[in-house]
Design a protein around this motif. Sequence first.
Motif, PDB file in Angstrom:
ATOM      1  N   GLY A   8       0.797  -1.229   0.000  1.00  0.00           N
ATOM      2  CA  GLY A   8       0.000   0.000   0.000  1.00  0.00           C
ATOM      3  C   GLY A   8       0.818   1.261   0.000  1.00  0.00           C
ATOM      4  N   ASP A  12      -2.372   7.117  -1.751  1.00  0.00           N
ATOM      5  CA  ASP A  12      -3.762   6.774  -1.462  1.00  0.00           C
ATOM      6  C   ASP A  12      -4.670   7.421  -2.482  1.00  0.00           C
ATOM      7  OD1 ASP A  12      -3.449   6.784   2.138  1.00  0.00           O
ATOM      8  OD2 ASP A  12      -3.162   5.200   0.647  1.00  0.00           O
ATOM      9  N   ASP A  14      -7.679   8.599  -1.849  1.00  0.00           N
ATOM     10  CA  ASP A  14      -8.476   9.664  -1.259  1.00  0.00           C
ATOM     11  C   ASP A  14      -7.576  10.773  -0.772  1.00  0.00           C
ATOM     12  OD1 ASP A  14     -10.584   8.020  -1.651  1.00  0.00           O
ATOM     13  OD2 ASP A  14     -10.489   7.152   0.360  1.00  0.00           O
ATOM     14  N   ASP A  64     -16.112  -4.938   2.122  1.00  0.00           N
ATOM     15  CA  ASP A  64     -15.372  -3.768   2.595  1.00  0.00           C
ATOM     16  C   ASP A  64     -14.617  -3.129   1.436  1.00  0.00           C
ATOM     17  OD1 ASP A  64     -14.226  -2.153   4.927  1.00  0.00           O
ATOM     18  OD2 ASP A  64     -12.409  -2.878   3.932  1.00  0.00           O
ATOM     19  N   ALA A  65     -14.851  -1.825   1.216  1.00  0.00           N
ATOM     20  CA  ALA A  65     -14.243  -1.129   0.088  1.00  0.00           C
ATOM     21  C   ALA A  65     -12.725  -1.092   0.193  1.00  0.00           C
ATOM     22  CB  ALA A  65     -14.801   0.294  -0.002  1.00  0.00           C
ATOM     23  N   THR A  66     -12.217  -0.898   1.407  1.00  0.00           N
ATOM     24  CA  THR A  66     -10.764  -0.851   1.589  1.00  0.00           C
ATOM     25  C   THR A  66     -10.132  -2.198   1.254  1.00  0.00           C
ATOM     26  OG1 THR A  66     -10.991   0.832   3.309  1.00  0.00           O
ATOM     27  CG2 THR A  66      -8.919  -0.390   3.238  1.00  0.00           C
ATOM     28  N   ALA A  67     -10.785  -3.261   1.662  1.00  0.00           N
ATOM     29  CA  ALA A  67     -10.265  -4.602   1.364  1.00  0.00           C
ATOM     30  C   ALA A  67     -10.255  -4.859  -0.140  1.00  0.00           C
ATOM     31  CB  ALA A  67     -11.103  -5.661   2.082  1.00  0.00           C
ATOM     32  N   ARG A  68     -11.285  -4.386  -0.848  1.00  0.00           N
ATOM     33  CA  ARG A  68     -11.321  -4.565  -2.305  1.00  0.00           C
ATOM     34  C   ARG A  68     -10.176  -3.800  -2.966  1.00  0.00           C
ATOM     35  NH1 ARG A  68     -16.973  -3.917  -1.694  1.00  0.00           N
ATOM     36  NH2 ARG A  68     -16.845  -1.755  -2.449  1.00  0.00           N
ATOM     37  N   GLN A  69      -9.912  -2.586  -2.475  1.00  0.00           N
ATOM     38  CA  GLN A  69      -8.823  -1.805  -3.052  1.00  0.00           C
ATOM     39  C   GLN A  69      -7.470  -2.467  -2.802  1.00  0.00           C
ATOM     40  OE1 GLN A  69      -8.827   2.404  -2.264  1.00  0.00           O
ATOM     41  NE2 GLN A  69     -11.044   2.569  -2.402  1.00  0.00           N
ATOM     42  N   GLU A  70      -7.268  -2.995  -1.594  1.00  0.00           N
ATOM     43  CA  GLU A  70      -5.993  -3.642  -1.295  1.00  0.00           C
ATOM     44  C   GLU A  70      -5.815  -4.910  -2.125  1.00  0.00           C
ATOM     45  OE1 GLU A  70      -3.511  -2.359   0.377  1.00  0.00           O
ATOM     46  OE2 GLU A  70      -4.830  -0.622   0.458  1.00  0.00           O
ATOM     47  N   ARG A  73      -4.863  -3.767  -5.504  1.00  0.00           N
ATOM     48  CA  ARG A  73      -3.477  -3.308  -5.519  1.00  0.00           C
ATOM     49  C   ARG A  73      -2.513  -4.490  -5.662  1.00  0.00           C
ATOM     50  NH1 ARG A  73      -2.229   1.648  -3.487  1.00  0.00           N
ATOM     51  NH2 ARG A  73      -4.042   1.634  -2.095  1.00  0.00           N
ATOM     52  N   GLU A 189     -15.279  11.302  -2.153  1.00  0.00           N
ATOM     53  CA  GLU A 189     -14.867  10.728  -0.879  1.00  0.00           C
ATOM     54  C   GLU A 189     -14.035  11.689  -0.044  1.00  0.00           C
ATOM     55  OE1 GLU A 189     -13.208   6.863  -1.194  1.00  0.00           O
ATOM     56  OE2 GLU A 189     -14.830   6.090  -2.444  1.00  0.00           O
TER      57      GLU A 189
END
Length: 486
Positions: A8, A12, A14, A64-70, A73, A189
């Motif tokens: 990560g 970011d 956002d 979870d949106a953060t989990a999808r982004q990670e 990545r 966001e």
Amino acid sequence: MTEQLRAGQVDDLDAPALHAWPEPEPPAADPGVGLSVDHGLVRELRREAAERLAARLQANPLTDATARQELCRSLLADVLTARSRDAARAGAPGWSVEEEFALADAVMSALFGLGRLQPLVDDPMVENIEVNGHDQVWVSYADGREERGPAVADSDAELLEQLQHLAARVAGNERTFTTANPRLHLRLEDGSRLAAMAWTTPRPQVVVRRHRVRDVDLDDLIALGMLDTALVAFLRAALRSGKNIIVTGLQNAGKTTLIRALANEFDPMERFATIEREYELHLHELPDRHPRVVAMEAREGSSERDASGRRAGEVTLSELVVDALRMNLRRIIVGEVRGSEAVPMLEAMSTGDGSLCTIHSRTAAHALDRLVTLCLSADIGMTDTFAYRLVAGSVDLIVHARLLDETHIGGRRHRFVSDIVEINGMGEFGRPTTTTVFAPGPDGRAAPTHAPACLPELIRAGFDPGFLDHRTGTWTMPLDLVGAPS
């Protein structure tokens, strides 16, 4: 490098909330920032990463949106590794670390951010972005500069595709952007507001308005020259004594910033509501200041309509104002009144104290007629006489913010309060009577003119009437040295 991507360490998506005061310095350069990328390659990488992500999510859904982004990545790092390996086998030059970071950042922005608009939104010095077609971009900066920006897509069709992708993934309130619904209004966001139009204009039109400063109080506005000490003392006493205040002005005059500063003077234990089309005040994101705020956001509804023509799932500002009256609140803040919600807002003001709202108006005096026009637009059979009576019984003070733009003569933009008008109830000829408490001085900034009828109440709330003796105000800086954010 790929391990850094998985960890990560790419920028970011956002932009951080900007609470720094005064204006923040430009951020230090990050790996890949400022490098040009092959946007055709970005599209290929985006498509390949999206296909891999869809396959993984089908087998193992992630809510979870953060989990999808990670996850994306990590998958993107695999894609880039495979591409680099293929290039090496073919004897082609590979990417530098900086180039690989730039590609990864561009792909992630295309998938989860604003695509090629994202670097502009991430720039803390940017206030407004105007897109008149994919290659006609103008950027307004905090220091008053207006410059041509880079193209945000390779074609208008690609720009429309990006906007439709963005509309479809708005959390909890998906929007459509099609020929049947050619308008798009979104809260991004990072808190910025995006408005777009297409098919009703020759080329797609997009405006992004950023809210650079959120945690702001009245003293901060003195430092920026929007208020002087007399105005701050007056407004603080007005809030403490429960006066209903309407902030008026044209676009970019600083109305939202002023409402934030007024609300941040509330006692932390006060329970109040903010009601907005899209969240712009962000007071619910300041729990230390407002632990009991109730933040409400209207819903546009889907493209489906019921028998009455109403959008399925739509929740209007008018309905939210009515709902707020049942929530045990002292005050209600409506971010912007521009339609039939004026009637329930005024009714809420007439039964409570200390509420706030903003409206667009050329002058403080014009705000009265503007409010009445909005009441009549509600189509409930209200007469103009009754509308004026409702305004007179609901509103205590009108505070007018002005934008003075001198960039065309080599100057800068200045935002300041120019007038405060007190409403004194109904007078003759079916209109409210008013007292101009502060009027524009020689340079346009507010200066004390007349004592208000509510002066005894303000004195009990701590106001020093001696401030009204400063007939030129208590401004501490000349006009050419001040300005305030929108």
